[in-house]
Motif scaffolding. Sequence first.
Motif, PDB file in Angstrom:
ATOM      1  N   ARG A  50       0.854  -1.173   0.000  1.00 12.17           N
ATOM      2  CA  ARG A  50       0.000   0.000   0.000  1.00 12.17           C
ATOM      3  C   ARG A  50       0.896   1.231   0.000  1.00 12.17           C
ATOM      4  O   ARG A  50       2.107   1.131   0.179  1.00 12.17           O
ATOM      5  CB  ARG A  50      -0.969   0.009   1.186  1.00 12.17           C
ATOM      6  N   ARG A  51       0.270   2.397  -0.238  1.00 15.51           N
ATOM      7  CA  ARG A  51       1.026   3.643  -0.257  1.00 15.51           C
ATOM      8  C   ARG A  51       0.548   4.530   0.866  1.00 15.51           C
ATOM      9  O   ARG A  51      -0.641   4.712   1.063  1.00 15.51           O
ATOM     10  CB  ARG A  51       0.830   4.383  -1.570  1.00 15.51           C
ATOM     11  N   GLY A  55       5.270   7.281   1.244  1.00 19.92           N
ATOM     12  CA  GLY A  55       5.772   6.328   0.269  1.00 19.92           C
ATOM     13  C   GLY A  55       5.205   4.942   0.472  1.00 19.92           C
ATOM     14  O   GLY A  55       4.212   4.763   1.181  1.00 19.92           O
ATOM     15  N   PRO A  56       5.813   3.930  -0.150  1.00 18.40           N
ATOM     16  CA  PRO A  56       5.307   2.557  -0.052  1.00 18.40           C
ATOM     17  C   PRO A  56       5.365   2.026   1.379  1.00 18.40           C
ATOM     18  O   PRO A  56       6.289   2.336   2.121  1.00 18.40           O
ATOM     19  CB  PRO A  56       6.228   1.755  -0.963  1.00 18.40           C
ATOM     20  N   ARG A  57       4.369   1.262   1.746  1.00 17.82           N
ATOM     21  CA  ARG A  57       4.280   0.687   3.090  1.00 17.82           C
ATOM     22  C   ARG A  57       4.067  -0.817   2.975  1.00 17.82           C
ATOM     23  O   ARG A  57       3.388  -1.307   2.078  1.00 17.82           O
ATOM     24  CB  ARG A  57       3.130   1.291   3.895  1.00 17.82           C
ATOM     25  N   GLY A  58       4.598  -1.554   3.937  1.00 18.50           N
ATOM     26  CA  GLY A  58       4.423  -3.004   4.003  1.00 18.50           C
ATOM     27  C   GLY A  58       4.528  -3.388   5.458  1.00 18.50           C
ATOM     28  O   GLY A  58       3.840  -2.837   6.298  1.00 18.50           O
ATOM     29  N   VAL A  59       5.424  -4.296   5.779  1.00 20.12           N
ATOM     30  CA  VAL A  59       5.647  -4.663   7.170  1.00 20.12           C
ATOM     31  C   VAL A  59       6.670  -3.708   7.764  1.00 20.12           C
ATOM     32  O   VAL A  59       7.739  -3.504   7.190  1.00 20.12           O
ATOM     33  CB  VAL A  59       6.168  -6.109   7.272  1.00 20.12           C
ATOM     34  N   PHE A  60       6.348  -3.114   8.892  1.00 19.62           N
ATOM     35  CA  PHE A  60       7.313  -2.254   9.576  1.00 19.62           C
ATOM     36  C   PHE A  60       7.724  -2.906  10.891  1.00 19.62           C
ATOM     37  O   PHE A  60       8.867  -3.270  11.084  1.00 19.62           O
ATOM     38  CB  PHE A  60       6.724  -0.862   9.812  1.00 19.62           C
ATOM     39  N   CYS A  61       6.780  -3.088  11.809  1.00 14.66           N
ATOM     40  CA  CYS A  61       7.143  -3.640  13.122  1.00 14.66           C
ATOM     41  C   CYS A  61       7.095  -5.175  13.132  1.00 14.66           C
ATOM     42  O   CYS A  61       7.844  -5.806  13.839  1.00 14.66           O
ATOM     43  CB  CYS A  61       6.251  -3.060  14.212  1.00 14.66           C
ATOM     44  N   GLY A  62       6.174  -5.751  12.383  1.00 14.86           N
ATOM     45  CA  GLY A  62       6.059  -7.211  12.330  1.00 14.86           C
ATOM     46  C   GLY A  62       5.415  -7.839  13.550  1.00 14.86           C
ATOM     47  O   GLY A  62       5.377  -9.067  13.675  1.00 14.86           O
ATOM     48  N   ILE A  63       4.887  -7.011  14.463  1.00 13.58           N
ATOM     49  CA  ILE A  63       4.242  -7.544  15.668  1.00 13.58           C
ATOM     50  C   ILE A  63       2.828  -6.994  15.861  1.00 13.58           C
ATOM     51  O   ILE A  63       2.229  -7.173  16.902  1.00 13.58           O
ATOM     52  CB  ILE A  63       5.084  -7.269  16.931  1.00 13.58           C
TER      53      ILE A  63
END
Length: 98
Positions: A50-51, A55-63
Amino acid sequence: MSPRMVPAAADRAGRTDRPLAITVDGAPVSGIEGQSIAGVLLGAGRLSWRRGPSGPRGVFCGIGACFDCLVTVNGEPDVRACRRTAREGDAVLTRERE
């Protein structure tokens, strides 16, 4: 969370590598039973889905704390991809198309 996959024989959790198939924006994507939806997407080489304003976003923290990895799963909106275990036949919609 990284897109690197540990070979099943070296995985201390006893992973079996039983395959599963989901669709992402209508396209088939394969994964391994027990992976999160984010894990399946990362394993397929998708680093963002997603945006955001920056900018582009995906997994950041993973929790599941940051909500950067939101997707729609089987019609349920705002599912954290890092927290949801992928299940055979899941239909995932990303926000890349918005």
